[in-house]
Design an enzyme around this catalytic site. Structure first.
Site, PDB file in Angstrom:
ATOM      1  N   ASP A  49       0.836  -1.200   0.000  1.00  0.00           N
ATOM      2  CA  ASP A  49       0.000   0.000   0.000  1.00  0.00           C
ATOM      3  C   ASP A  49       0.873   1.253   0.000  1.00  0.00           C
ATOM      4  O   ASP A  49       1.983   1.249  -0.556  1.00  0.00           O
ATOM      5  CB  ASP A  49      -0.968  -0.047   1.193  1.00  0.00           C
ATOM      6  CG  ASP A  49      -2.300   0.614   0.880  1.00  0.00           C
ATOM      7  OD1 ASP A  49      -2.335   1.851   0.856  1.00  0.00           O
ATOM      8  OD2 ASP A  49      -3.282  -0.101   0.637  1.00  0.00           O
ATOM      9  N   HIS A  91      -3.936   6.127   3.558  1.00  0.00           N
ATOM     10  CA  HIS A  91      -4.557   4.882   3.100  1.00  0.00           C
ATOM     11  C   HIS A  91      -3.860   3.643   3.655  1.00  0.00           C
ATOM     12  O   HIS A  91      -4.515   2.710   4.152  1.00  0.00           O
ATOM     13  CB  HIS A  91      -4.513   4.898   1.573  1.00  0.00           C
ATOM     14  CG  HIS A  91      -5.350   3.863   0.891  1.00  0.00           C
ATOM     15  ND1 HIS A  91      -4.852   2.632   0.526  1.00  0.00           N
ATOM     16  CD2 HIS A  91      -6.636   3.878   0.477  1.00  0.00           C
ATOM     17  CE1 HIS A  91      -5.811   1.941  -0.089  1.00  0.00           C
ATOM     18  NE2 HIS A  91      -6.899   2.673  -0.128  1.00  0.00           N
ATOM     19  N   SER A  96     -11.226  -1.119  -0.741  1.00  0.00           N
ATOM     20  CA  SER A  96      -9.945  -0.980  -0.040  1.00  0.00           C
ATOM     21  C   SER A  96     -10.100  -1.306   1.434  1.00  0.00           C
ATOM     22  O   SER A  96      -9.196  -1.850   2.055  1.00  0.00           O
ATOM     23  CB  SER A  96      -9.446   0.469  -0.111  1.00  0.00           C
ATOM     24  OG  SER A  96      -8.735   0.702  -1.270  1.00  0.00           O
TER      25      SER A  96
END
Ligand SMILES: *[C@@H]1O[C@H](CO)[C@@H](O)[C@H](O)[C@H]1NC(C)=O
Ligand SMILES: *[C@@H]1O[C@H](CO)[C@@H](O)[C@H](O)[C@H]1NC(C)=O
Ligand SMILES: *[C@@H]1O[C@H](CO)[C@@H](O)[C@H](O)[C@H]1NC(C)=O
Ligand SMILES: *[C@@H]1O[C@H](CO)[C@@H](O)[C@H](O)[C@H]1NC(C)=O
Ligand SMILES: *[C@@H]1O[C@H](CO)[C@@H](O)[C@H](O)[C@H]1NC(C)=O
Ligand SMILES: *[C@@H]1O[C@H](CO)[C@@H](O)[C@H](O)[C@H]1NC(C)=O
Length: 746
Positions: free
Chosen positions: A162, A216, A530
């Site tokens: 990520d 994220h 996600s």
């Protein structure tokens, strides 16, 4: 990123998440290509492009020696630097496959591709970058028997590919976490990484550092395996104890994305390192921008290598909704869709006619300001064209058409409006994806929006007040499929049901760095597949922790066959329009972690079966690319048509003549177990299962059965669904059966 001229934009969930939740302007400035034209910058500045080369080392090369292997890769290069002085070699791969990422011109590529050992070149593609309550929602309560019993996933390692990680976050504190297992070879790099027994690895293949500038990566990693942190909230919302699904597991971050994107070459380098380091689960909350055939997609190929080494690869289905494509859909990947949670960040909107609307708001304010204000709605109600002055002291009604931005909302508020009611766009229906657009914004479903609009149009004195209720739990129905969750069928494997499973992905609270351009920590709310993906990565770690010797396919099977087909109302799971969701939206169902660790039976699959399947689907060349074992050839392998792959879900052609598939289950429950068949199929489908009792007397014993399906369907119906269950004294093993019109029988 001059080398990445062949932009074949793959849209990661990262971007989609940002698109959903952040000002769209931030995006377009990041991505000059607009993110929608794959060839947009193809003819730009440099003639060098990054290619990923897959090669096949001759027996004379000792691939166990990284040095020798690397030197052989370098022998392909025309020189060590490009004409413009950049190093040609970008990454060398030894685990995902033998290969490397290299900067070459077109003509250099054609020379290199003539060298012995060359198999295939892929252009580098850029993936444009785009919890407190969910463990409980999934039946995980701290100190409860089974979760504690499996040590919250103790001893397993989840590798997250990520955008990096904010290592100092309390979710990555290692209190109560033992040291990593002896097999662990990873390490921590970069200033952002402070390794401990929770965060045991942090490497970067993009950017300069393993830290997370976006948020994220931190959100994803903490959802999968964050430690317990009590008394947390996202700006006052969802107060409670935060924990990842595998709160006792170790995390390793492989940073493969920066704000400019995630290049396939970096993603592969992360995958390569994760395999080498010894992770048990790989979590991919990233998705390409279009479907790729498995032998043309380096990520599918790399994932196959991981799975063949026993690593579970979990990937996001994508945020493309019912009309878009499905990502990460290879049969060896566990593909995850997103559903809602039983939680609402409630604002009650009291209409002047006495009617009450249940809205939601990311920013909750105190009730003291809950006065009644007139409602305002212009003709377009798109909130782009209101006249200054007309909204002062009013609550403005806007209908989201997909283009409303934070600055539109803030503009209305600064023009003096008392508030804004944002009605979901039609496609979103009941999926209210919370926007972090500041105070004064209340979001409502399409159905409630229609009630409000009707009320406004019915008279001249329309007025309303807001009562902020903060966090409510037990919302029904839940889960529902989120509007953005990508739907099946898969383009390249329509005969395998995809996505595989649903997990929470709407308005998820998880860890966040203190400050990013996309919101502030320590906890933040995000939505997307996600967010659902790391929930399943966590469940896979729980299963792996209690069954360390199980294959990736067995762990997938356990997760799928124990999932829930029903919602909190005991009815079928609904979609974003509150219609019955079909199997292409839900996959096998909604994850149930407590049952996943004890499935009773599993449908297992090994490299040989996958190889036979790849031969049937794509042939010898694909076998050489994906499986890369020279002792396997399509000629010698048993062909495995798609329907016959020993998958835990069953997809067959819908036709009047009977079609038979075989399945084999392995007993992983009590040695002496008897399972009886239960069928749940609509009348239009005729299903016969033989035998209809499975008697086991040993652990690990395998039994086969056949499923024969025929049916006409109803005129115009594209598919018919049912399910079969094997039921014993203490286990239910459920598989959906989907009969699809026009499906080929391979
Ligand atoms: C992109 O390039 C490929 C190959 O050069 C071509 O087949 C395709 O049509 C192009 N796509 C667009 C959207 O222009
Ligand atoms: C790398 O570090 C340099 C200097 O610290 C900085 O200017 C640059 O923006 C960084 N690049 C990335 C991709 O983070
Ligand atoms: C507003 O009042 C309601 C009760 O009417 C209460 O439940 C809620 O917590 C209050 N909200 C805030 C933010 O104080
Ligand atoms: C290649 O396949 C053969 C036959 O199935 C198997 O025995 C061998 O272990 C495989 N090699 C590798 C490197 O996986
Ligand atoms: C399914 O199993 C039956 C019985 O073992 C066998 O006769 C048949 O050939 C199998 N079908 C397929 C497609 O493998
Ligand atoms: C299973 O059943 C058989 C026969 O009834 C018995 O001999 C055996 O001990 C049982 N095994 C277990 C593990 O209970």
């Amino acid at each position: 990123m001059s080398s990445c001229t062949h932009l074949f934009l793959l849209l990661p969930l990262l971007l989609l998440t940002i698109t959903f939740l952040s000002p769209a302007t931030a995006l377009s400035s990041i991505n000059p290509g607009g993110g929608h034209h794959p060839n947009a910058t193809q003819s730009s500045t440099s003639s060098y492009q990054t290619y990923i080369l897959l090669v096949n080392p001759p027996p004379s090369i000792d691939t166990a020696s990284e040095n020798e292997h690397g030197l052989w890769h370098e022998s392909f290069l025309p020189s060590s630097l490009t004409g413009s002085g950049e190093p040609r070699l970008v990454h060398s791969y030894t685990e995902v496959f033998s290969g490397f990422a290299v900067r070459l011109t077109n003509s250099e590529l054609s020379l290199v591709s003539k060298k012995p050992g060359f198999v295939r070149a892929f252009p580098d593609r850029i993936f444009q970058p785009m919890t407190t309550h969910t463990p409980k929602f999934l039946g995980l309560n701290k100190d409860m028997g089974f979760w504690r019993g499996v040590g919250y996933g103790k001893g397993t390692i989840i590798g997250v590919l990520d955008a990096g990680i904010y290592a100092a976050h309390p979710s990555f504190d290692d209190t109560g976490i033992p040291p990593p297992p002896a097999k662990w070879k990873g390490s921590c790099q970069g200033s952002g990484a402070r390794c401990n027994n929770k965060l045991i690895g942090a490497k970067f293949f993009a950017g300069n550092d393993s830290g997370d500038d976006i948020g994220h990566g931190t959100h994803i990693a903490s959802t999968a395996a964050g430690n317990f942190v009590s008394g947390v909230s996202a700006r006052g919302l969802g107060m409670g104890t935060a924990a990842g699904i595998a709160a006792g597991a170790h995390v390793a971050m492989y940073k493969v994305c920066t704000i400019v994107g995630c290049a396939t070459s970096a993603l592969l380098a992360g995958l390569d390192a994760a395999i080498k380091d010894g992770v048990d689960v790989i979590s991919l909350s990233l998705a390409p921008f279009k479907s790729l055939r498995f032998d043309e997609d380096p990520i599918s190929i790399g994932a196959f290598s991981a799975v063949s080494k026993g690593i579970v690869v979990v990937g996001a289905a994508g945020n493309n909704g019912p009309k878009g494509f499905l990502a990460n859909d290879a049969p060896w990947i566990l593909t995850v869709g997103a559903g809602s949670v039983d939680r609402s960040f409630r604002v009650l909107m009291q209409l002047g006619n006495g009617y009450q609307i249940n809205g939601e708001a990311f920013t909750q304010v105190s009730n003291s300001s809950s006065k009644t204000f007139p409602l305002y709605m212009d003709e377009q109600h798109n909130c782009k064209s209101f006249s200054q002055g007309s909204v002062t002291g009013k609550i403005v009604i806007c209908h989201d058409t997909g283009s409303i931005t934070k600055s539109d909302i803030r503009g209305i508020i600064s023009a003096g409006a008392a508030g804004v009611v944002l009605i979901n766009n039609e496609d979103a229906g009941f999926t209210t994806l919370l926007q972090d657009y500041g105070s004064g914004l209340v979001q409502v479903t399409v159905a409630d929006g229609n009630i409000i609009k009707k009320y406004v149009l019915s008279g001249s004195k329309a007025a309303a007040s807001f009562v902020y209720k903060n966090t409510l739990l037990g919302i029904r129905p839940s889960p529902t499929v989120a509007s953005f969750s990508s739907r099946g069928p898969s383009k390249y494997c329509p005969g395998v049901l995809k996505p595989d499973i649903l997990a929470p992905g709407l308005n998820i609270i998880a860890a966040w760095p203190p400050v990013t351009n996309f919101g502030t920590g320590p906890f933040n709310i995000r939505s997307g597949t996600s967010m659902s993906t790391p929930h399943i990565s966590g469940v896979a770690a729980l299963v792996k922790s209690s069954h360390p010797d199980w294959s990736a396919a067995a762990i997938k099977s356990a997760t799928l066959t124990t999932s829930d087909a029903t919602d909190s109302n005991d009815g079928p799971i609904l979609d974003e329009q509150h219609q019955r969701a079909n199997a292409y939206a839900t996959g096998a169902g909604h994850v149930n972690p407590a049952r996943a660790i004890d499935p009773g039976l599993v449908y297992d699959l090994g490299v040989t079966e996958y190889a036979g399947y790849i031969c049937t689907l794509l042939g010898d060349h694909a076998l050489a690319t994906i499986v890369r074992n020279s002792s396997l050839t399509c000629k010698d392998l048993t062909k495995v048509p798609e329907a016959q792959l020993n998958y835990p879900t069953i997809t067959v052609p819908l036709k009047p003549t009977p079609f038979t598939v075989n399945r084999t289950v392995t007993n992983v429950g009590p040695a002496n177990s008897t399972y009886e068949l239960k069928l749940d199929v609509p009348e239009s489908l005729k299903v016969r299962v033989l035998p209809n009792t499975l008697v086991f007397s040993k652990a690990g014993e395998r039994k086969s059965f056949s499923v024969t399906v025929s049916g006409g369907g109803v005129e115009g119906q594209k598919f018919v669904e049912g399910s079969l269950r094997w039921v014993s004294a203490n286990h239910i093993v459920r598989s959906p059966i989907v009969a699809v019109a026009g499906l080929g029988s391979t």
